[in-house]
Design a protein around this motif. Sequence first.
Motif, PDB file in Angstrom:
ATOM      1  N   GLY A 250       0.802  -1.221   0.000  1.00 45.17           N
ATOM      2  CA  GLY A 250       0.000   0.000   0.000  1.00 45.17           C
ATOM      3  C   GLY A 250       0.831   1.266   0.000  1.00 45.17           C
ATOM      4  O   GLY A 250       2.050   1.249   0.157  1.00 45.17           O
ATOM      5  N   VAL A 251       0.150   2.362  -0.185  1.00 46.67           N
ATOM      6  CA  VAL A 251       0.772   3.685  -0.236  1.00 46.67           C
ATOM      7  C   VAL A 251       0.830   4.255   1.176  1.00 46.67           C
ATOM      8  O   VAL A 251      -0.131   4.149   1.939  1.00 46.67           O
ATOM      9  N   GLU A 252       1.975   4.853   1.525  1.00 52.76           N
ATOM     10  CA  GLU A 252       2.074   5.477   2.843  1.00 52.76           C
ATOM     11  C   GLU A 252       1.143   6.671   2.922  1.00 52.76           C
ATOM     12  O   GLU A 252       1.074   7.482   2.008  1.00 52.76           O
ATOM     13  N   GLU A 253       0.395   6.725   3.998  1.00 53.00           N
ATOM     14  CA  GLU A 253      -0.569   7.800   4.241  1.00 53.00           C
ATOM     15  C   GLU A 253      -0.315   8.309   5.654  1.00 53.00           C
ATOM     16  O   GLU A 253      -0.227   7.517   6.586  1.00 53.00           O
ATOM     17  N   ARG A 254      -0.165   9.612   5.820  1.00 51.47           N
ATOM     18  CA  ARG A 254      -0.020  10.176   7.168  1.00 51.47           C
ATOM     19  C   ARG A 254      -1.427  10.224   7.751  1.00 51.47           C
ATOM     20  O   ARG A 254      -2.274  10.960   7.267  1.00 51.47           O
ATOM     21  N   VAL A 255      -1.657   9.429   8.777  1.00 49.43           N
ATOM     22  CA  VAL A 255      -2.982   9.306   9.378  1.00 49.43           C
ATOM     23  C   VAL A 255      -2.968   9.997  10.735  1.00 49.43           C
ATOM     24  O   VAL A 255      -2.233   9.584  11.639  1.00 49.43           O
ATOM     25  N   GLN A 256      -3.764  11.051  10.866  1.00 54.79           N
ATOM     26  CA  GLN A 256      -3.913  11.713  12.159  1.00 54.79           C
ATOM     27  C   GLN A 256      -5.083  11.064  12.867  1.00 54.79           C
ATOM     28  O   GLN A 256      -6.183  10.996  12.335  1.00 54.79           O
ATOM     29  N   ILE A 257      -4.820  10.588  14.081  1.00 49.87           N
ATOM     30  CA  ILE A 257      -5.851   9.896  14.855  1.00 49.87           C
ATOM     31  C   ILE A 257      -6.222  10.765  16.048  1.00 49.87           C
ATOM     32  O   ILE A 257      -5.409  11.008  16.935  1.00 49.87           O
ATOM     33  N   GLU A 258      -7.445  11.219  16.038  1.00 51.28           N
ATOM     34  CA  GLU A 258      -7.965  12.020  17.146  1.00 51.28           C
ATOM     35  C   GLU A 258      -8.235  11.103  18.338  1.00 51.28           C
ATOM     36  O   GLU A 258      -8.383   9.880  18.164  1.00 51.28           O
ATOM     37  N   PRO A 259      -8.329  11.644  19.544  1.00 49.99           N
ATOM     38  CA  PRO A 259      -8.663  10.804  20.702  1.00 49.99           C
ATOM     39  C   PRO A 259      -9.947  10.003  20.450  1.00 49.99           C
ATOM     40  O   PRO A 259     -10.939  10.539  19.952  1.00 49.99           O
ATOM     41  N   GLY A 260      -9.896   8.707  20.702  1.00 48.94           N
ATOM     42  CA  GLY A 260     -11.036   7.814  20.499  1.00 48.94           C
ATOM     43  C   GLY A 260     -11.178   7.303  19.079  1.00 48.94           C
ATOM     44  O   GLY A 260     -11.978   6.410  18.821  1.00 48.94           O
ATOM     45  N   GLU A 261     -10.401   7.832  18.136  1.00 48.71           N
ATOM     46  CA  GLU A 261     -10.475   7.403  16.738  1.00 48.71           C
ATOM     47  C   GLU A 261      -9.483   6.268  16.480  1.00 48.71           C
ATOM     48  O   GLU A 261      -8.656   5.942  17.320  1.00 48.71           O
ATOM     49  N   VAL A 262      -9.565   5.675  15.247  1.00 44.92           N
ATOM     50  CA  VAL A 262      -8.823   4.456  14.932  1.00 44.92           C
ATOM     51  C   VAL A 262      -8.067   4.578  13.610  1.00 44.92           C
ATOM     52  O   VAL A 262      -8.576   5.172  12.659  1.00 44.92           O
TER      53      VAL A 262
END
Length: 150
Positions: free
Chosen positions: A73-85
């Motif tokens: 897969g392609v690298e994706e910068r994923v920002q995870i907020e509190p409680g998110e996945v």
Amino acid sequence: MPAAGPAEECTTHQLSIEITAHPASSGAGQSYSEITFTNTGETACLLLGSPSVFNLVDTRTGAVIGKRSPDEGVEERVQIEPGEVGYSTIHFSAAGAYDCQTGVADGALVAPPEPQTTGPVEPIRLEQPVTVCLDPATYSVSNVASGSAF
């Protein structure tokens, strides 16, 4: 109140990590599981790439089982907020399709991409043990994504 600065990389201390099998999406010698990284902290954090530590293990002996293929897969910068996945997929190819020595794993060692880890990584039990080749590699792990593949 001052504005919050940019989100930092997620650490093992602010994540709950689970692995779930997806038998309905499996078949024809392929099976899948999903790693979920839930932000249990109080601030947003970032994940980029695939889990930095991912090994299948025999939880009884602690032995590492099998060999991991290159990440998918392609690298994706994923920002995870509190409680998110954030999500990562494990893709297993049937070891029976290869002429190889096999091993059975019932757990996995998982740490987030680029972790600021302190101490050992504890194994997470797999819902279903998997048989993999010791060599060649018969499983791969995807880069973390913001949405589930299932």
